[in-house]
Every structure is written in C-alpha cells, then in structure tokens.
Design a protein around this motif. Structure first.
Motif, PDB file in Angstrom:
ATOM      1  N   SER A 116      14.920  90.444  13.618  1.00 42.81           N
ATOM      2  CA  SER A 116      15.679  90.198  14.817  1.00 42.81           C
ATOM      3  C   SER A 116      15.251  88.858  15.405  1.00 42.81           C
ATOM      4  O   SER A 116      14.266  88.281  14.983  1.00 42.81           O
ATOM      5  CB  SER A 116      15.457  91.338  15.788  1.00 42.81           C
ATOM      6  N   TYR A 117      15.954  88.389  16.400  1.00 44.49           N
ATOM      7  CA  TYR A 117      15.693  87.038  16.883  1.00 44.49           C
ATOM      8  C   TYR A 117      14.579  86.931  17.914  1.00 44.49           C
ATOM      9  O   TYR A 117      14.116  85.844  18.214  1.00 44.49           O
ATOM     10  CB  TYR A 117      16.974  86.384  17.402  1.00 44.49           C
ATOM     11  N   ASN A 118      14.110  88.071  18.481  1.00 44.11           N
ATOM     12  CA  ASN A 118      12.961  88.006  19.380  1.00 44.11           C
ATOM     13  C   ASN A 118      12.216  89.339  19.381  1.00 44.11           C
ATOM     14  O   ASN A 118      12.685  90.329  18.822  1.00 44.11           O
ATOM     15  CB  ASN A 118      13.370  87.583  20.805  1.00 44.11           C
ATOM     16  N   THR A 119      11.051  89.372  19.997  1.00 43.84           N
ATOM     17  CA  THR A 119      10.198  90.561  19.978  1.00 43.84           C
ATOM     18  C   THR A 119      10.873  91.757  20.634  1.00 43.84           C
ATOM     19  O   THR A 119      10.823  92.873  20.110  1.00 43.84           O
ATOM     20  CB  THR A 119       8.856  90.255  20.677  1.00 43.84           C
ATOM     21  N   ASP A 120      11.517  91.556  21.778  1.00 45.89           N
ATOM     22  CA  ASP A 120      12.177  92.668  22.468  1.00 45.89           C
ATOM     23  C   ASP A 120      13.267  93.299  21.610  1.00 45.89           C
ATOM     24  O   ASP A 120      13.385  94.519  21.538  1.00 45.89           O
ATOM     25  CB  ASP A 120      12.780  92.205  23.801  1.00 45.89           C
ATOM     26  N   SER A 121      14.051  92.462  20.966  1.00 44.17           N
ATOM     27  CA  SER A 121      15.118  92.957  20.107  1.00 44.17           C
ATOM     28  C   SER A 121      14.541  93.715  18.912  1.00 44.17           C
ATOM     29  O   SER A 121      15.037  94.774  18.523  1.00 44.17           O
ATOM     30  CB  SER A 121      15.986  91.788  19.645  1.00 44.17           C
ATOM     31  N   ALA A 122      13.480  93.200  18.331  1.00 45.45           N
ATOM     32  CA  ALA A 122      12.837  93.871  17.195  1.00 45.45           C
ATOM     33  C   ALA A 122      12.292  95.229  17.619  1.00 45.45           C
ATOM     34  O   ALA A 122      12.455  96.232  16.910  1.00 45.45           O
ATOM     35  CB  ALA A 122      11.719  92.995  16.633  1.00 45.45           C
ATOM     36  N   GLN A 123      11.665  95.299  18.785  1.00 42.10           N
ATOM     37  CA  GLN A 123      11.123  96.568  19.264  1.00 42.10           C
ATOM     38  C   GLN A 123      12.240  97.564  19.568  1.00 42.10           C
ATOM     39  O   GLN A 123      12.078  98.767  19.350  1.00 42.10           O
ATOM     40  CB  GLN A 123      10.238  96.344  20.485  1.00 42.10           C
ATOM     41  N   ALA A 124      13.377  97.086  20.043  1.00 40.38           N
ATOM     42  CA  ALA A 124      14.520  97.984  20.299  1.00 40.38           C
ATOM     43  C   ALA A 124      15.022  98.602  18.994  1.00 40.38           C
ATOM     44  O   ALA A 124      15.390  99.778  18.949  1.00 40.38           O
ATOM     45  CB  ALA A 124      15.639  97.219  21.007  1.00 40.38           C
ATOM     46  N   ILE A 125      15.019  97.820  17.921  1.00 37.64           N
ATOM     47  CA  ILE A 125      15.437  98.345  16.615  1.00 37.64           C
ATOM     48  C   ILE A 125      14.445  99.405  16.135  1.00 37.64           C
ATOM     49  O   ILE A 125      14.842 100.458  15.639  1.00 37.64           O
ATOM     50  CB  ILE A 125      15.577  97.196  15.597  1.00 37.64           C
ATOM     51  N   LEU A 126      13.163  99.147  16.309  1.00 33.69           N
ATOM     52  CA  LEU A 126      12.163 100.129  15.907  1.00 33.69           C
ATOM     53  C   LEU A 126      12.307 101.408  16.731  1.00 33.69           C
ATOM     54  O   LEU A 126      12.148 102.519  16.207  1.00 33.69           O
ATOM     55  CB  LEU A 126      10.756  99.552  16.038  1.00 33.69           C
ATOM     56  N   GLU A 127      12.630 101.280  17.997  1.00 27.40           N
ATOM     57  CA  GLU A 127      12.847 102.468  18.839  1.00 27.40           C
ATOM     58  C   GLU A 127      14.021 103.301  18.317  1.00 27.40           C
ATOM     59  O   GLU A 127      13.980 104.531  18.352  1.00 27.40           O
ATOM     60  CB  GLU A 127      13.078 102.076  20.303  1.00 27.40           C
ATOM     61  N   ARG A 128      15.072 102.639  17.832  1.00 18.40           N
ATOM     62  CA  ARG A 128      16.195 103.384  17.235  1.00 18.40           C
ATOM     63  C   ARG A 128      15.750 104.146  15.998  1.00 18.40           C
ATOM     64  O   ARG A 128      16.165 105.284  15.770  1.00 18.40           O
ATOM     65  CB  ARG A 128      17.345 102.439  16.906  1.00 18.40           C
ATOM     66  N   ALA A 129      14.892 103.535  15.186  1.00 18.58           N
ATOM     67  CA  ALA A 129      14.363 104.230  14.002  1.00 18.58           C
ATOM     68  C   ALA A 129      13.522 105.436  14.425  1.00 18.58           C
ATOM     69  O   ALA A 129      13.609 106.506  13.808  1.00 18.58           O
ATOM     70  CB  ALA A 129      13.539 103.268  13.151  1.00 18.58           C
ATOM     71  N   LYS A 130      12.737 105.278  15.470  1.00 19.21           N
ATOM     72  CA  LYS A 130      11.932 106.397  15.974  1.00 19.21           C
ATOM     73  C   LYS A 130      12.833 107.528  16.474  1.00 19.21           C
ATOM     74  O   LYS A 130      12.552 108.707  16.238  1.00 19.21           O
ATOM     75  CB  LYS A 130      11.012 105.929  17.106  1.00 19.21           C
ATOM     76  N   ASP A 131      13.912 107.170  17.161  1.00 18.84           N
ATOM     77  CA  ASP A 131      14.853 108.188  17.647  1.00 18.84           C
ATOM     78  C   ASP A 131      15.475 108.958  16.486  1.00 18.84           C
ATOM     79  O   ASP A 131      15.633 110.175  16.551  1.00 18.84           O
ATOM     80  CB  ASP A 131      15.954 107.554  18.500  1.00 18.84           C
ATOM     81  N   LEU A 132      15.826 108.242  15.424  1.00 18.54           N
ATOM     82  CA  LEU A 132      16.371 108.908  14.243  1.00 18.54           C
ATOM     83  C   LEU A 132      15.349 109.872  13.651  1.00 18.54           C
ATOM     84  O   LEU A 132      15.685 110.998  13.276  1.00 18.54           O
ATOM     85  CB  LEU A 132      16.805 107.887  13.188  1.00 18.54           C
ATOM     86  N   TYR A 133      14.120 109.446  13.555  1.00 19.89           N
ATOM     87  CA  TYR A 133      13.067 110.313  13.038  1.00 19.89           C
ATOM     88  C   TYR A 133      12.927 111.565  13.900  1.00 19.89           C
ATOM     89  O   TYR A 133      12.826 112.685  13.381  1.00 19.89           O
ATOM     90  CB  TYR A 133      11.728 109.561  12.974  1.00 19.89           C
ATOM     91  N   ARG A 134      12.914 111.379  15.206  1.00 12.79           N
ATOM     92  CA  ARG A 134      12.758 112.520  16.127  1.00 12.79           C
ATOM     93  C   ARG A 134      13.881 113.542  15.964  1.00 12.79           C
ATOM     94  O   ARG A 134      13.677 114.726  16.201  1.00 12.79           O
ATOM     95  CB  ARG A 134      12.711 112.022  17.566  1.00 12.79           C
TER      96      ARG A 134
END
Length: 168
Positions: A1-19
């Motif tokens: 992703s183009y910045n840290t916040d955007s990258a962390q938001a993508i990781l949060e989506r992956a965590k939500d899918l896992y949950r």
C-alpha cells in the motif's frame, strides 16, 4: 500500500476475515499484532507501505499491491523490479494489483498487450446501491467529473478515451 495507515487497514481486514472463520477452519496463531499475522503452520500475512525494498528478503506466495497508481513512477518501477523475480520464481505464486488509474508505470502495465497479467475491471455501477444520486453526490465529493471519470469509471488520463471525453 502507499502508506503505513493504509497497509495497517489492509491487515485489519485480513484479521477480520480470520475472526469470521469457523473455529475448525482456523489455523493456530503464533503472532497477531499490528504488523503481522503468523500462523503455526509457518504462513504469515503482513502489510507494509510499498517501497523499492518492500519485498526483499521474503518468499512470497501471494502478494496484494493496493493503490499502486498512487506510488511514484520511480518507486513503482523499482518495486516491480525487485518483486518480479521473487514471485515468478515460484510456480504457483500470485500477485493482485488493485488500483484506480494513475502513474504512468501502472498505465503501461495495464495497456501493455505483451505482459503476463490478467486484467479485470470493476466499475462503480457493479456495486449494489450506486445509482444516479450516488454518482451525483460522489462526483461533488471527490472534486468533479474528471476525478470521477478517473477514480470510478477507470478512464486513464492521457488515453484516447480521456481526451475524447474532456473535449466534449
């Protein structure tokens, strides 16, 4: 992703899918933090801002590059030069680049008929609930018809379609 916040938001989506997975489908977790999800089978999911060095040192089975057109052309080219050997060295590796039109390196990748990428276009009207009123409101919100044409109608600046539509 183009910045840290955007990258962390993508990781949060992956965590939500896992949950949301049923208990019996979830692999065990070794680490589950702001930077990485690491499973007990050795797999991991991480997200980081895109730089020329983002992929160096990793074996990557599947990479998602988000908002690729928002990266400077120089960094985009350097990133692809380091990523291509990593992903193409593995027989089943995959890469998804998700973006709206933007930098000229991304434009070249999209319109190059000799590249190995499969292109898929997803237009705003394919999303339920996006009607004429939504178009009117969103056009106003993002700064006008040219911005809407690029961001939602996926018309690349400088192309024949772009030039035809701005001359109307």
């Amino acid at each position: 992703s183009y910045n840290t916040d955007s990258a962390q938001a993508i990781l949060e989506r992956a965590k939500d899918l896992y949950r949301q997975l049923p208990y019996y489908s979830k692999p065990g977790i070794k680490r589950f933090n702001m930077k990485v999800i690491e499973f007990d089978n050795g797999s991991r999911i991480f997200a980081r801002p895109l730089t020329k060095d983002s992929a160096i040192g990793f074996t990557i089975d599947y990479v998602i590059v988000d908002r690729f057109a928002n990266i400077s052309e120089k960094i985009a080219l350097q990133f692809m030069q380091t990523l291509a050997p990593i992903t193409f060295a593995m027989a089943n590796s995959k890469m998804t680049i998700a973006s709206t039109p933007g930098n000229s390196h991304f434009t070249k990748m999209v319109f190059d008929t000799k590249n190995v990428y499969h292109k898929q276009w997803i237009y705003y009207h394919q999303v339920p609930g996006r009607d004429a009123q939504w178009v009117k409101d969103e056009t106003s919100t993002i700064g006008g018809e040219l911005a809407f044409m690029q961001e939602y109608e996926l018309v690349f600046p400088g192309t024949k379609e772009w030039n035809r539509r701005i001359s109307i």
